[in-house]
Write a protein that holds these residues in place. Structure first.
Motif, PDB file in Angstrom:
ATOM      1  N   VAL A 191     -88.473  18.421  -5.268  1.00  0.00           N
ATOM      2  CA  VAL A 191     -89.185  18.402  -3.991  1.00  0.00           C
ATOM      3  C   VAL A 191     -90.438  17.526  -4.086  1.00  0.00           C
ATOM      4  O   VAL A 191     -90.775  16.767  -3.164  1.00  0.00           O
ATOM      5  N   LYS A 192     -91.134  17.575  -5.225  1.00  0.00           N
ATOM      6  CA  LYS A 192     -92.334  16.762  -5.413  1.00  0.00           C
ATOM      7  C   LYS A 192     -92.009  15.285  -5.341  1.00  0.00           C
ATOM      8  O   LYS A 192     -92.788  14.479  -4.795  1.00  0.00           O
ATOM      9  N   SER A 193     -90.810  14.913  -5.847  1.00  0.00           N
ATOM     10  CA  SER A 193     -90.434  13.503  -5.803  1.00  0.00           C
ATOM     11  C   SER A 193     -90.243  13.013  -4.375  1.00  0.00           C
ATOM     12  O   SER A 193     -90.466  11.829  -4.072  1.00  0.00           O
ATOM     13  N   VAL A 194     -89.852  13.905  -3.472  1.00  0.00           N
ATOM     14  CA  VAL A 194     -89.697  13.530  -2.073  1.00  0.00           C
ATOM     15  C   VAL A 194     -91.057  13.171  -1.472  1.00  0.00           C
ATOM     16  O   VAL A 194     -91.212  12.155  -0.765  1.00  0.00           O
ATOM     17  N   PHE A 195     -92.063  13.988  -1.754  1.00  0.00           N
ATOM     18  CA  PHE A 195     -93.410  13.700  -1.235  1.00  0.00           C
ATOM     19  C   PHE A 195     -93.954  12.404  -1.836  1.00  0.00           C
ATOM     20  O   PHE A 195     -94.588  11.595  -1.133  1.00  0.00           O
ATOM     21  N   SER A 196     -93.680  12.208  -3.113  1.00  0.00           N
ATOM     22  CA  SER A 196     -94.151  10.982  -3.756  1.00  0.00           C
ATOM     23  C   SER A 196     -93.472   9.764  -3.150  1.00  0.00           C
ATOM     24  O   SER A 196     -94.102   8.715  -2.928  1.00  0.00           O
ATOM     25  N   ALA A 197     -92.191   9.866  -2.858  1.00  0.00           N
ATOM     26  CA  ALA A 197     -91.463   8.747  -2.271  1.00  0.00           C
ATOM     27  C   ALA A 197     -91.988   8.427  -0.880  1.00  0.00           C
ATOM     28  O   ALA A 197     -92.149   7.247  -0.513  1.00  0.00           O
ATOM     29  N   ALA A 198     -92.271   9.458  -0.090  1.00  0.00           N
ATOM     30  CA  ALA A 198     -92.802   9.224   1.253  1.00  0.00           C
ATOM     31  C   ALA A 198     -94.156   8.548   1.196  1.00  0.00           C
ATOM     32  O   ALA A 198     -94.457   7.640   1.984  1.00  0.00           O
ATOM     33  N   GLN A 199     -94.999   8.954   0.257  1.00  0.00           N
ATOM     34  CA  GLN A 199     -96.324   8.359   0.132  1.00  0.00           C
ATOM     35  C   GLN A 199     -96.257   6.902  -0.318  1.00  0.00           C
ATOM     36  O   GLN A 199     -97.112   6.077   0.044  1.00  0.00           O
ATOM     37  N   SER A 215     -78.082  22.427  -6.091  1.00  0.00           N
ATOM     38  CA  SER A 215     -79.202  23.361  -6.041  1.00  0.00           C
ATOM     39  C   SER A 215     -80.541  22.644  -5.909  1.00  0.00           C
ATOM     40  O   SER A 215     -81.490  23.197  -5.339  1.00  0.00           O
ATOM     41  N   VAL A 216     -80.639  21.423  -6.405  1.00  0.00           N
ATOM     42  CA  VAL A 216     -81.881  20.646  -6.268  1.00  0.00           C
ATOM     43  C   VAL A 216     -81.819  19.745  -5.041  1.00  0.00           C
ATOM     44  O   VAL A 216     -82.829  19.520  -4.358  1.00  0.00           O
ATOM     45  N   SER A 217     -80.630  19.250  -4.716  1.00  0.00           N
ATOM     46  CA  SER A 217     -80.491  18.337  -3.576  1.00  0.00           C
ATOM     47  C   SER A 217     -80.774  19.030  -2.250  1.00  0.00           C
ATOM     48  O   SER A 217     -81.300  18.403  -1.318  1.00  0.00           O
ATOM     49  N   ILE A 218     -80.431  20.321  -2.132  1.00  0.00           N
ATOM     50  CA  ILE A 218     -80.630  21.034  -0.862  1.00  0.00           C
ATOM     51  C   ILE A 218     -82.110  21.136  -0.503  1.00  0.00           C
ATOM     52  O   ILE A 218     -82.508  20.745   0.616  1.00  0.00           O
ATOM     53  N   PRO A 219     -82.999  21.625  -1.375  1.00  0.00           N
ATOM     54  CA  PRO A 219     -84.421  21.656  -0.996  1.00  0.00           C
ATOM     55  C   PRO A 219     -85.005  20.267  -0.827  1.00  0.00           C
ATOM     56  O   PRO A 219     -85.927  20.072  -0.008  1.00  0.00           O
ATOM     57  N   MET A 220     -84.506  19.293  -1.570  1.00  0.00           N
ATOM     58  CA  MET A 220     -84.980  17.926  -1.372  1.00  0.00           C
ATOM     59  C   MET A 220     -84.643  17.434   0.032  1.00  0.00           C
ATOM     60  O   MET A 220     -85.455  16.784   0.700  1.00  0.00           O
ATOM     61  N   SER A 221     -83.425  17.765   0.524  1.00  0.00           N
ATOM     62  CA  SER A 221     -83.017  17.346   1.862  1.00  0.00           C
ATOM     63  C   SER A 221     -83.865  18.019   2.934  1.00  0.00           C
ATOM     64  O   SER A 221     -84.244  17.394   3.930  1.00  0.00           O
ATOM     65  N   LEU A 222     -84.150  19.307   2.731  1.00  0.00           N
ATOM     66  CA  LEU A 222     -84.994  20.016   3.698  1.00  0.00           C
ATOM     67  C   LEU A 222     -86.384  19.394   3.779  1.00  0.00           C
ATOM     68  O   LEU A 222     -87.007  19.345   4.851  1.00  0.00           O
ATOM     69  N   SER A 223     -86.874  18.899   2.651  1.00  0.00           N
ATOM     70  CA  SER A 223     -88.189  18.252   2.627  1.00  0.00           C
ATOM     71  C   SER A 223     -88.116  16.842   3.192  1.00  0.00           C
ATOM     72  O   SER A 223     -89.014  16.388   3.915  1.00  0.00           O
ATOM     73  N   ALA A 224     -87.027  16.130   2.888  1.00  0.00           N
ATOM     74  CA  ALA A 224     -86.911  14.733   3.304  1.00  0.00           C
ATOM     75  C   ALA A 224     -86.853  14.586   4.814  1.00  0.00           C
ATOM     76  O   ALA A 224     -87.337  13.578   5.371  1.00  0.00           O
ATOM     77  N   GLN A 225     -86.265  15.569   5.510  1.00  0.00           N
ATOM     78  CA  GLN A 225     -86.168  15.438   6.961  1.00  0.00           C
ATOM     79  C   GLN A 225     -87.534  15.481   7.631  1.00  0.00           C
ATOM     80  O   GLN A 225     -87.697  14.981   8.746  1.00  0.00           O
ATOM     81  N   GLN A 226     -88.527  16.060   6.945  1.00  0.00           N
ATOM     82  CA  GLN A 226     -89.883  16.074   7.517  1.00  0.00           C
ATOM     83  C   GLN A 226     -90.482  14.671   7.557  1.00  0.00           C
ATOM     84  O   GLN A 226     -91.393  14.394   8.345  1.00  0.00           O
ATOM     85  N   PHE A 227     -89.953  13.780   6.705  1.00  0.00           N
ATOM     86  CA  PHE A 227     -90.469  12.408   6.643  1.00  0.00           C
ATOM     87  C   PHE A 227     -89.458  11.401   7.189  1.00  0.00           C
ATOM     88  O   PHE A 227     -89.666  10.183   7.054  1.00  0.00           O
ATOM     89  N   ASN A 228     -88.366  11.894   7.824  1.00  0.00           N
ATOM     90  CA  ASN A 228     -87.319  11.016   8.349  1.00  0.00           C
ATOM     91  C   ASN A 228     -86.759  10.096   7.269  1.00  0.00           C
ATOM     92  O   ASN A 228     -86.483   8.913   7.519  1.00  0.00           O
ATOM     93  N   LEU A 229     -86.605  10.634   6.083  1.00  0.00           N
ATOM     94  CA  LEU A 229     -86.061   9.886   4.950  1.00  0.00           C
ATOM     95  C   LEU A 229     -84.541  10.058   4.911  1.00  0.00           C
ATOM     96  O   LEU A 229     -84.042  11.182   4.812  1.00  0.00           O
TER      97      LEU A 229
END
Length: 884
Positions: A87-95, A108-122
């Protein structure tokens, strides 16, 4: 000057065009998150990273050839297969300004990453995560994948199991999103394809020895040799090691796994694993999407030439197509919403995943997506043996049949496909087995004999014998026996909920048809010969008796209806280390026991009533000794019930096959014996009678005339005594033959003698005249009379009508006259009974199609009377209408 000016202008335009294109060229960053530092997954993740890095130039060249100067740059992050780091990598990528995201490896890791990525339209793509959760576009609107989801894999695994001829499996699944997702969809498809899941055991990924052991212990007694493993290879290695210790890996076992097991061979090649560890994967089958196709070769050749020391491990090419899919989608988005909007990840609501994705031909074949952004692709079955992996089967997604590529090698080292349930462990009889075929042939043959016999009796329905035995009740008995045979056929093979309940219904209703029809016949005999007022027998019509039979069946049917509504029978697997069998049980054992006991008690009461009626009428005469054979049938059914009943309550876990054979042959014997006693012997008697040549000269043991018979003669000094040698045969027993006997009438003493000359000594029987009935005109025997005494019928044949007439006149004075011929002429089957008195002093009584002529010359104390074979005397006053 003009030409020079034109050239200068053209050069300036070209320079301006190049500058303009460079001014509009953008570099789009794609973040890549993979578990590089994770010990078991790191090898595959590193291979995917290397393939992605080697693809950057190819992707940029494609972008240039597409008419743009846009380029793509990869930014790498390491999740270590830890949720928080992913999940932290998603925030780093958006920044960092990334517009797309590749990764992670596990669901198991991809699901929370996807939930986070949609907040940044990634936009996010994975090449390995297959959880069905990621297909939910409400929660994951920016997610897609180049590998088929678990739903497709689940369907493929179920189709493959069915195609291999396996009908049962034991499922061992990881309790994470990956394992539970495949398990849920596999169970649904297996149910549709009628594949039995004998047990479904879960384990926690990364669990210890004891955690795995609990699940494996349940599989040991699951009753199947096919184990479906739904998890990843890091857990498979310790599980397989423990499974072999418990005997779950061997020559007659097959382990089939999901695509998450794919990296097991590369992992086991590491030096920390022993040869014994590597041996447990021999014969392993696992599903994997058809990753390598003819279109993969150009890229693979270029990759090997550039990096000769590197291997392209599974999933790596799917990540390569993830990169290409993101690049094509971003170029399409730039054309639709503009470069600045893409860089700012600012998309209009109308621009969805469906508008973003572009179908194309990638290195893994034709890349196409469904409405959920899931890849549509064929699957293959990979086979591991000797630390080598090969493609054994292909099963196209279009629904065509299984395609064999390279014959698989199982643990035994052969290509012989093990059975899901080895023959030696089957505690039940299958329809296709030798025993099952033999039983079906036996049951079918018996059923054919019953049907043929009833057809024959129907053709003889006008004969007095068939009328007296009542064809409708014979038909009812035969129908019940056929139903019992049908219920036996349902005892074979693996039961279903329907066959479980049909077994009970058909068996019990069939029994009631037989018992009720026999009860009706026994009751009618008892009422005829043991009543106190013959005129009351008007109620013994076939209609009334049939209604009574129907009532008996309705009571049993009501018991079954309530039982089925409260707790219907369901098939239940009963497994042990030595056998697998099935039992039909209700979910509520109390309800099952109660209604089972009620049904047994109900039938026991019927048998007791039948036994009492048969006992009371055991000495009643009939042409076919009906009461005696009813008693035989009842005793036989009771004894067979004593044998079968314990199997209804006791567990058959360790002797299931033997108990099935015992039940089958006991019930089959009961059916055959009952049919022979109640129906078959009547047809046999008619067949034998039709083949007899009555009136043909018999070979005699001695006699006073040329034809072996002697005329009736008076014994000197005994004017009332007659004697004659005649052929005599017992009529109501099968396979009896004619023998010369002397028939002697001792009128004054009140006896009738039948003697036979043996070794110069005459031996025979002496009957009281009052206990003898005779028929002067027996059917099919024109020169005979029929004597009946002690429940036995004797046919006496004369050589001429004059001799017969003398004996008829003599016997009619002393014996009870019973004529079936007159019964046939005077009454029809199913009419109400009645009694009439003729002028000659005889009474003729009709009941249920039978007629009885009672002589009044011989009575009790001088009054006219009639005596039944039970010893009850009826005065003619009683016969006429009862005592006043």
């Amino acid at each position: 000057m003009a030409p020079r000016a034109s050239v200068a202008l053209l050069a300036l335009a070209a320079v301006l065009l190049v500058v303009a294109r460079q001014a509009h060229a953008a570099q789009f960053k794609i973040a890549v998150t993979l578990p590089i530092a994770n010990a078991p997954m790191g090898t595959v993740a590193q291979s995917a990273k290397d393939v992605l890095d080697a693809s950057v130039n190819d992707i940029n060249q494609w972008a240039a050839s597409a008419g743009t100067n846009h380029t793509f740059q990869l930014i790498h992050y390491d999740s270590e297969n830890i949720l928080s780091k992913g999940v932290k990598s998603v925030f780093s990528a958006a920044q960092s300004g990334a517009v797309g995201l590749i990764g992670d490896y596990s669901s198991s890791v991809s699901i929370p990453m996807s939930l986070s990525a949609q907040q940044f339209n990634l936009w996010q793509c994975v090449g390995a995560a297959t959880s069905p959760e990621l297909s939910n576009k409400t929660n994951h609107p920016y997610f897609f994948r180049t590998i088929p989801p678990d739903v497709a894999q689940s369907v493929f695994l179920a189709r493959f199991v069915k195609a291999m001829g396996w009908n049962s499996v034991a499922v061992l699944f990881a309790s994470d999103a990956y394992g539970t997702g495949i398990m849920t969809n596999f169970m649904n498809k297996a149910n549709e394809l009628e594949i039995r899941v004998n047990t479904a055991q879960s384990f926690t990924p990364g669990d210890d020895h004891e955690g795995y052991a609990l699940s494996l212990d349940a599989i040991v007694t699951a009753g199947t040799r096919i184990v479906l493993y739904l998890g990843t290879f890091p857990d498979f290695i310790p599980i397989a090691r423990l499974a072999r210790e418990k005997g779950l890996i061997g020559n007659d076992w097959v382990w089939l796994a999901s695509e998450g097991t794919n990296g097991v061979v590369d992992e086991l090649k590491k030096p920390q694993y022993s040869a014994k560890d590597r041996e447990v994967v021999n014969g392993l089958l696992f599903a994997f999407p058809a990753e390598r196709t003819p279109g993969s070769e150009p890229f693979l050749n270029a990759y090997r030439s550039q990096f000769p020391q590197r291997q392209v491990l599974p999933y790596s090419l799917y990540y390569r197509d993830c990169f290409m899919s993101l690049a094509r989608g971003i170029i399409k988005a730039v054309a639709a919403v503009g470069e600045s909007a893409v860089l700012a990840r600012n998309y209009p609501a109308t621009f969805s995943l469906a508008q973003f994705l572009v179908p194309y031909n990638g290195v893994t074949g034709a890349v196409g997506f469904d409405a959920n952004g899931d890849r549509v692709s064929d699957y293959a079955i990979m086979n591991v043996y000797g630390m080598e992996t090969k493609t054994a089967y292909l099963l196209p997604v279009n629904g065509s049949g299984l395609i064999k590529r390279d014959p698989p090698t199982f643990f035994a080292g052969t290509s012989d496909v093990p059975k899901d349930v080895p023959t030696m462990l089957q505690g039940y009889i299958t329809y296709k087995s030798a025993g099952g075929i033999a039983i079906l042939l036996l049951l079918g043959s018996i059923a054919a004999v019953i049907v043929a016999t009833m057809a024959y009796l129907f053709t003889k329905r006008q004969s007095s014998a068939v009328k007296n035995m009542s064809l409708p009740f014979l038909s009812l008995i035969s129908a019940g026996l056929l139903m019992v045979l049908g219920a036996e056929a349902l005892w074979l093979d693996v039961p279903t909920a329907m066959t479980c309940n049909l077994q009970s219904w058909i068996l019990l209703v069939g029994m009631e048809l037989v018992l009720s029809a026999v009860a009706a016949k026994a009751y009618r005999i008892w009422k005829i010969f043991d009543n106190k007022a013959l005129t009351k027998l008007v109620q013994l019509s076939n209609t009334r008796l049939f209604m009574s039979c129907l009532l008996i069946v309705v009571v049993q049917s009501a018991i079954l209806v309530v039982w089925t509504l409260l707790s219907p029978l369901q098939p239940m697997l009963v497994s042990s280390l030595t056998s697998n069998s099935y039992e039909c049980r209700s979910a509520n054992t109390t309800v099952e026991t109660a209604f089972k006991t009620i049904s047994i008690a109900y039938n026991a009461v019927l048998l007791i009533v039948l036994a009492v009626l048969a006992y009371k009428t055991r000495k009643v005469y009939s042409a076919f000794r009906e009461s005696v054979f009813i008693a035989y049938a009842v005793q036989n059914v009771f004894l067979c019930g004593v044998v079968v009943t314990p199997f209804l309550y006791l567990s058959k876990q360790n002797f299931a096959l033997a108990s099935t054979y015992i039940k089958l042959f006991t019930v089959t014997y009961a059916v055959c014996f009952s049919f022979a006693c109640l129906v078959g012997r009547i047809a046999m008697a008619l067949v034998l009678a039709s083949k007899s040549n009555v009136g043909i000269k018999m070979s005699m043991e001695g006699g006073s005339s040329n034809d072996g018979t002697s005329s009736a003669e008076h014994v000197p000094g005994k004017a009332s005594t007659m004697s004659q040698k005649c052929p005599v045969k017992i009529a109501n027993r099968l396979f009896e033959t004619w023998h010369t006997q002397r028939i002697t009438l001792f009128a004054l003493e009140g006896f009738l003698g039948l003697t036979r000359l043996t070794n110069n000594t005459e031996q025979g029987k002496l009957f009281k005249l009052r206990a003898v009935q005779f028929d002067p005109t027996p059917s099919n025997y024109p020169l005979c009379i029929e004597l009946r005494a002690d429940n036995v019928s004797y046919l006496v044949q004369f050589s001429k009508d004059e001799d017969k007439a003398k004996w008829v006149r003599a016997l009619s004075v002393h014996c009870l006259v019973h004529s079936k011929s007159s019964a046939t002429r005077s009454s029809g089957n199913g009419r109400n009974g009645g009694a009439t008195t003729a002028a000659n002093g005889t009474s003729t009584f009709q009941a249920g199609g039978m007629s009885y002529t009672l002589s009044t010359h011989y009575g009790n104390g001088g009054a006219g009377g009639a005596r039944s074979q039970t010893g009850q005397w009826h005065s003619m006053h009683d016969v006429g209408g009862g005592k006043q």
